[in-house]
Design a protein around this motif. Structure first.
Motif, PDB file in Angstrom:
ATOM      1  N   LEU A  62       0.827  -1.207   0.000  1.00  0.00           N
ATOM      2  CA  LEU A  62       0.000   0.000   0.000  1.00  0.00           C
ATOM      3  C   LEU A  62       0.861   1.257   0.000  1.00  0.00           C
ATOM      4  N   THR A  63       0.370   2.267  -0.709  1.00  0.00           N
ATOM      5  CA  THR A  63       0.940   3.605  -0.664  1.00  0.00           C
ATOM      6  C   THR A  63      -0.023   4.444   0.166  1.00  0.00           C
ATOM      7  N   LEU A  64       0.476   4.956   1.293  1.00  0.00           N
ATOM      8  CA  LEU A  64      -0.345   5.705   2.246  1.00  0.00           C
ATOM      9  C   LEU A  64       0.068   7.166   2.283  1.00  0.00           C
ATOM     10  N   SER A  65      -0.894   8.046   2.485  1.00  0.00           N
ATOM     11  CA  SER A  65      -0.615   9.483   2.505  1.00  0.00           C
ATOM     12  C   SER A  65       0.297   9.892   3.659  1.00  0.00           C
ATOM     13  N   CYS A  66       0.321   9.127   4.729  1.00  0.00           N
ATOM     14  CA  CYS A  66       1.116   9.491   5.906  1.00  0.00           C
ATOM     15  C   CYS A  66       2.539   8.958   5.844  1.00  0.00           C
ATOM     16  N   SER A  67       2.914   8.302   4.755  1.00  0.00           N
ATOM     17  CA  SER A  67       4.216   7.650   4.683  1.00  0.00           C
ATOM     18  C   SER A  67       4.908   7.986   3.362  1.00  0.00           C
ATOM     19  N   LYS A  68       5.924   8.843   3.456  1.00  0.00           N
ATOM     20  CA  LYS A  68       6.647   9.284   2.252  1.00  0.00           C
ATOM     21  C   LYS A  68       8.064   8.708   2.166  1.00  0.00           C
ATOM     22  N   THR A  69       8.580   8.223   3.301  1.00  0.00           N
ATOM     23  CA  THR A  69       9.946   7.687   3.327  1.00  0.00           C
ATOM     24  C   THR A  69       9.947   6.318   3.996  1.00  0.00           C
ATOM     25  N   ARG A  70      11.056   5.620   3.875  1.00  0.00           N
ATOM     26  CA  ARG A  70      11.192   4.324   4.537  1.00  0.00           C
ATOM     27  C   ARG A  70      11.086   4.487   6.062  1.00  0.00           C
ATOM     28  N   ASP A  71      11.614   5.573   6.597  1.00  0.00           N
ATOM     29  CA  ASP A  71      11.513   5.827   8.039  1.00  0.00           C
ATOM     30  C   ASP A  71      10.053   6.022   8.468  1.00  0.00           C
ATOM     31  N   ASP A  72       9.279   6.748   7.643  1.00  0.00           N
ATOM     32  CA  ASP A  72       7.846   6.902   7.926  1.00  0.00           C
ATOM     33  C   ASP A  72       7.172   5.528   7.960  1.00  0.00           C
ATOM     34  N   ALA A  73       7.493   4.710   6.977  1.00  0.00           N
ATOM     35  CA  ALA A  73       6.895   3.378   6.880  1.00  0.00           C
ATOM     36  C   ALA A  73       7.293   2.508   8.070  1.00  0.00           C
ATOM     37  N   GLU A  74       8.515   2.648   8.516  1.00  0.00           N
ATOM     38  CA  GLU A  74       8.993   1.859   9.664  1.00  0.00           C
ATOM     39  C   GLU A  74       8.186   2.183  10.918  1.00  0.00           C
ATOM     40  N   LYS A  75       7.761   3.423  11.067  1.00  0.00           N
ATOM     41  CA  LYS A  75       6.966   3.829  12.234  1.00  0.00           C
ATOM     42  C   LYS A  75       5.564   3.227  12.215  1.00  0.00           C
TER      43      LYS A  75
END
Length: 173
Positions: A62-75
């Motif tokens: 999924l591509t989510l609006s709250c996640s733009k980087t790998r670090d965002d995704a890790e959270k």
């Protein structure tokens, strides 16, 4: 507002913030039309937009609006993707959301309470209901149509067929 879990974020995917999600729904195709969802953070549900979904054999990307980087995704790792009831899929007759089954009183046909439905897990062939009995022990039964005489999620009641229960019930020692 009432929310239903549709996926669990397993890990980041790539470097652009996409996430790999373990689906918690029988219909993975639903992710293609999932425009608005929520991230469950404890008791809070934060709105998020889903702009892209790609289905794999064992997961959904999924591509989510709250996640733009790998670090965002890790959270987002180990957080649930949810939908509100208004955007839940419409179920066919005699099927139920697990969230609506959990906590139901399980009764015999004579209306005596056997216990409460505590968990539901899938095995591939049939879901299995885990019932905590009045004595505190567990009962596991396959969710067979012939076992379920009556299901009323609005009033949190499930009635099992006694004879079928004796055939298929697995009681904890």
């Amino acid at each position: 507002m009432d929310f239903l879990r549709v996926g669990l974020v397993a890990r980041p995917h790539g470097i652009n913030g996409d996430v790999k999600v373990i689906p918690l729904t029988d219909n993975v195709e639903r992710f293609y039309d999932l425009g608005d969802a929520y991230i469950e953070r404890g008791v809070r549900h934060e709105p998020v937009s889903v702009s892209n979904a790609r289905i794999q054999a064992d997961a959904v990307l999924l591509t989510l609006s709250c996640s733009k980087t790998r670090d965002d995704a890790e959270k987002l790792r180990n957080l649930y993707i949810c939908v509100d009831r208004a955007h839940a899929v419409k179920l066919p007759p005699d099927t139920y959301f697990v969230a609506d089954l959990i906590g139901c009183a399980v009764e015999s046909p004579e209306n005596s309470v056997i216990g409460r439905l505590n968990d539901v897990y899938g095995t591939g062939a049939n879901d299995v209901y885990v019932v905590i009995l009045e004595n505190g022990k567990k009962l596991q039964v396959p969710a067979l149509k012939k076992l379920l005489k009556y299901v009323d999620t609005a009033n949190k009641r499930i009635v099992f067929d006694h004879d079928v229960l004796q055939e298929v019930g697995l009681y904890e020692d």
